[in-house]
Design a protein around this motif. Sequence first.
Motif, mmCIF file in Angstrom:
data_model
loop_
_atom_site.group_PDB
_atom_site.id
_atom_site.type_symbol
_atom_site.label_atom_id
_atom_site.label_comp_id
_atom_site.label_asym_id
_atom_site.label_seq_id
_atom_site.Cartn_x
_atom_site.Cartn_y
_atom_site.Cartn_z
ATOM 1 N N THR A 132 0.814 -1.217 0.000
ATOM 2 C CA THR A 132 0.000 0.000 0.000
ATOM 3 C C THR A 132 0.846 1.264 0.000
ATOM 4 N N PHE A 133 1.897 1.279 0.806
ATOM 5 C CA PHE A 133 2.697 2.501 0.924
ATOM 6 C C PHE A 133 3.479 2.798 -0.348
ATOM 7 N N LYS A 134 3.881 1.758 -1.065
ATOM 8 C CA LYS A 134 4.561 1.968 -2.342
ATOM 9 C C LYS A 134 3.603 2.565 -3.360
ATOM 10 N N LEU A 135 2.363 2.100 -3.367
ATOM 11 C CA LEU A 135 1.365 2.625 -4.297
ATOM 12 C C LEU A 135 1.153 4.125 -4.105
ATOM 13 N N ILE A 136 0.968 4.547 -2.863
ATOM 14 C CA ILE A 136 0.677 5.963 -2.632
ATOM 15 C C ILE A 136 1.952 6.814 -2.682
ATOM 16 N N TYR A 137 3.102 6.216 -2.352
ATOM 17 C CA TYR A 137 4.379 6.922 -2.510
ATOM 18 C C TYR A 137 4.589 7.293 -3.971
ATOM 19 N N ASP A 138 4.391 6.336 -4.861
ATOM 20 C CA ASP A 138 4.588 6.598 -6.288
ATOM 21 C C ASP A 138 3.644 7.682 -6.786
ATOM 22 N N GLU A 139 2.411 7.687 -6.291
ATOM 23 C CA GLU A 139 1.458 8.724 -6.672
ATOM 24 C C GLU A 139 1.928 10.098 -6.201
ATOM 25 N N LEU A 140 2.398 10.183 -4.972
ATOM 26 C CA LEU A 140 2.822 11.472 -4.412
ATOM 27 C C LEU A 140 4.097 11.997 -5.069
ATOM 28 N N ILE A 141 5.051 11.125 -5.283
ATOM 29 C CA ILE A 141 6.339 11.570 -5.794
ATOM 30 C C ILE A 141 6.222 12.077 -7.224
ATOM 31 N N ASN A 142 5.179 11.629 -7.939
ATOM 32 C CA ASN A 142 4.984 12.042 -9.322
ATOM 33 C C ASN A 142 3.920 13.129 -9.476
ATOM 34 N N GLN A 143 3.353 13.572 -8.354
ATOM 35 C CA GLN A 143 2.282 14.559 -8.400
ATOM 36 C C GLN A 143 2.862 15.969 -8.593
ATOM 37 N N THR A 144 2.336 16.701 -9.557
ATOM 38 C CA THR A 144 2.789 18.071 -9.817
ATOM 39 C C THR A 144 1.720 19.117 -9.515
ATOM 40 N N ASP A 145 0.485 18.684 -9.345
ATOM 41 C CA ASP A 145 -0.619 19.595 -9.052
ATOM 42 C C ASP A 145 -0.693 19.827 -7.547
ATOM 43 N N GLU A 146 -0.621 21.081 -7.107
ATOM 44 C CA GLU A 146 -0.640 21.347 -5.665
ATOM 45 C C GLU A 146 -1.975 20.982 -5.024
ATOM 46 N N TYR A 147 -3.008 20.788 -5.834
ATOM 47 C CA TYR A 147 -4.301 20.338 -5.317
ATOM 48 C C TYR A 147 -4.660 18.944 -5.861
ATOM 49 N N GLY A 148 -3.635 18.209 -6.206
ATOM 50 C CA GLY A 148 -3.838 16.824 -6.627
ATOM 51 C C GLY A 148 -3.603 15.890 -5.457
ATOM 52 N N TYR A 149 -4.669 15.473 -4.818
ATOM 53 C CA TYR A 149 -4.580 14.626 -3.638
ATOM 54 C C TYR A 149 -4.851 13.162 -4.024
ATOM 55 N N SER A 150 -4.732 12.276 -3.060
ATOM 56 C CA SER A 150 -4.934 10.858 -3.342
ATOM 57 C C SER A 150 -5.428 10.129 -2.104
ATOM 58 N N MET A 151 -5.888 8.915 -2.320
ATOM 59 C CA MET A 151 -6.420 8.088 -1.245
ATOM 60 C C MET A 151 -6.307 6.637 -1.683
ATOM 61 N N VAL A 152 -6.013 5.747 -0.745
ATOM 62 C CA VAL A 152 -6.028 4.321 -1.052
ATOM 63 C C VAL A 152 -7.408 3.775 -0.715
ATOM 64 N N GLY A 153 -8.026 3.130 -1.707
ATOM 65 C CA GLY A 153 -9.348 2.544 -1.511
ATOM 66 C C GLY A 153 -9.265 1.039 -1.321
ATOM 67 N N PHE A 154 -9.798 0.563 -0.207
ATOM 68 C CA PHE A 154 -9.816 -0.868 0.101
ATOM 69 C C PHE A 154 -11.170 -1.458 -0.269
ATOM 70 N N GLN A 155 -11.173 -2.758 -0.624
ATOM 71 C CA GLN A 155 -12.440 -3.442 -0.832
ATOM 72 C C GLN A 155 -13.133 -3.614 0.515
ATOM 73 N N LEU A 156 -14.421 -3.324 0.541
ATOM 74 C CA LEU A 156 -15.167 -3.382 1.801
ATOM 75 C C LEU A 156 -15.002 -4.717 2.505
ATOM 76 N N ASP A 157 -15.086 -5.830 1.756
ATOM 77 C CA ASP A 157 -15.056 -7.142 2.408
ATOM 78 C C ASP A 157 -13.697 -7.479 3.009
ATOM 79 N N LYS A 158 -12.679 -6.674 2.701
ATOM 80 C CA LYS A 158 -11.353 -6.897 3.275
ATOM 81 C C LYS A 158 -11.110 -5.990 4.482
#
Length: 313
Positions: A132-158
């Motif tokens: 999980t942390f690698k997924l969101i790290y890659d998103e953040l490190i490549n983000q150039t928009d100062e209002y480009g946020y992110s979130m990790v979505g889990f499957q409800l049953d998990k």
Amino acid sequence: MKKRPTLVIMAAGMGSRYGGLKQIDPVGLNGEIIMDYSIYDARLAGFGKVVFVIKEEFYDIFKEKIGDRISKLENIEVKYVFQNIKSIPNKYKLPKDRIKPWGTGHAVLSCKDVIDEPFVVINADDFYGSTTFKLIYDELINQTDEYGYSMVGFQLDKTISKNGSVARGICTLDKENHLITVEEKTKIEEVSGTIYSFEDRQDSISGIAEPLKIELERNIPVSMNIWGFMPSIFKELELGFEKFLDENIGELKSEFYIPSVVDDLIKSKKATVKVIKTVEKWYGVTYQQDKEDVSKALQSMTPNVYPDRYINS
């Protein structure tokens, strides 16, 4: 050179359903606590700093249980931030009977003086999985928009506890997997293999609250409070907190939540939130009985996922 993202761990809350300071309960094969796993995975992903958001009275025990160890590791910086209910703008007067913290939005806002880089916010007592942390790290490190946020979505049953109901943020996404809304459901439970949301609806004629049972899709994405932000969020949290206080300062149990600010920013088209889907299983200790299940799961990951020594030593 772009700064490495920071990991913010919210650990100021006391679990009312759990009963006690669950953030420092040992669960691992070598006595690790859940935060150890999050920090280990974040370090492997590339995060450069950990910020613990705690109550000031727990500072010594947090340093002893985890902070001092982490500060000795290579390539990681440790900071502490105190979430204090007295930390409100000067124009407001703290209600004398207020004892409850102001919520997750206030917890993140407390970090504004120690962070000026992209960062991830997590709960101290949640295990999010090794990838999980690698997924969101890659998103953040490549983000150039100062209002480009992110979130990790889990499957409800998990994310379900077998020991009682849970609260989850049910997410609605667009075709590009950007967040449209997060709807908080406070009582979700699996019954005979089907997951339901239980709500109390007041009958318009009798005025009596009647339970409403709604079936939920097992793989619907939910928010587990793992958010990726740019520093621009602090200005928005300041504005949102004042709005919250204007409307709720007299409500002694009201809380200022991260999703409410995010929701306002999405609706005003000021920010976007990319939802990164994961198939990882979430583990947490909502109830005392959950601890045994979490311990078994994490110990089974040693040594295939985690080393058989103390993971942050």
